[in-house]
Scaffold this motif. Structure first.
Motif, PDB file in Angstrom:
ATOM      1  N   CYS A 102       0.847  -1.191   0.000  1.00 53.75           N
ATOM      2  CA  CYS A 102       0.000   0.000   0.000  1.00 53.75           C
ATOM      3  C   CYS A 102       0.885   1.245   0.000  1.00 53.75           C
ATOM      4  N   GLY A 104      -0.129   4.135   0.593  1.00 52.73           N
ATOM      5  CA  GLY A 104      -0.604   5.048   1.617  1.00 52.73           C
ATOM      6  C   GLY A 104       0.077   4.787   2.956  1.00 52.73           C
ATOM      7  N   CYS A 142      -4.608   0.186   0.045  1.00 49.25           N
ATOM      8  CA  CYS A 142      -5.384  -0.788   0.807  1.00 49.25           C
ATOM      9  C   CYS A 142      -6.778  -0.217   1.094  1.00 49.25           C
ATOM     10  N   CYS A 145      -6.880   2.827   3.501  1.00 46.74           N
ATOM     11  CA  CYS A 145      -6.369   4.077   2.956  1.00 46.74           C
ATOM     12  C   CYS A 145      -7.297   4.619   1.871  1.00 46.74           C
TER      13      CYS A 145
HETATM   14 ZN   LIG Z   1      -2.867   1.485   3.379  1.00 47.95          ZN
END
Ligand SMILES: [Zn+2]
Ligand SMILES: [Zn+2]
Length: 154
Positions: A102, A104, A142, A145
């Motif tokens: 991810c 994020g 993900c 996020c």
């Molecule tokens: Zn994430």
């Protein structure tokens, strides 16, 4: 995020076996650092591992964690995963798998997939090249996020 106990025990047994076989001393620091890695599923950085173990292992430094990872990687107990941001991440999962990263929060998830295991090699690599290992790294966002940024689909 922890592995089940059987997996943890299996990794610890391999740790002892490999250290014995390679004549690597099992110091309290090595043991603690490897246990912390063997127990988790989140592919921590050395910094994260250090934060997890430093209370239990007085006197341990971030540098020790780095050197421990290097040593354990050398004997095949630890794999370097990926660089997220500017941090190297590690894992003790030696089973064939792939990753979702991810962008994020930086979480790295293990992905098991027979389809990804069987990716066909491009023509260009068919002559002369020997591929010893392949791992697919999927990058994106993900669900947590995506929700946080109001983004439903990446
Ligand atoms: Zn994430
Ligand atoms: Zn992994």
């Amino acid at each position: 995020m922890q592995v089940d106990n059987a997996t943890f025990q299996e990794r610890m047994a391999r740790f002892h076996e490999v250290c014995r076989g390679r004549g690597l001393r099992i110091t309290a620091q090595r043991l603690e650092v490897f246990s912390a890695l063997a127990r988790c599923t989140d592919h921590p950085s050395a910094e994260t591992l250090y934060r997890r173990v430093h209370k239990r292992v007085p006197g341990i430094t971030l540098d020790t964690v780095y050197r421990t990872m290097e040593k354990l990687e050398e004997v095949g107990l630890v794999l370097r995963v990926s660089v997220v941001g500017n941090r190297m991440r590690f894992e003790a999962n030696l089973d064939r798998h792939h990753h979702f990263v991810c962008r994020g929060c930086g979480v790295i998830l293990d992905v098991y997939s027979a389809e990804l295991d069987q990716l066909r090699l491009p023509e260009k690599l068919s002559a002369g090249y020997v591929v010893e290992r392949s791992q697919v790294e999927l990058r994106g966002v993900c669900p947590r996020c995506a929700e946080a940024s109001g983004q439903v689909k990446g």
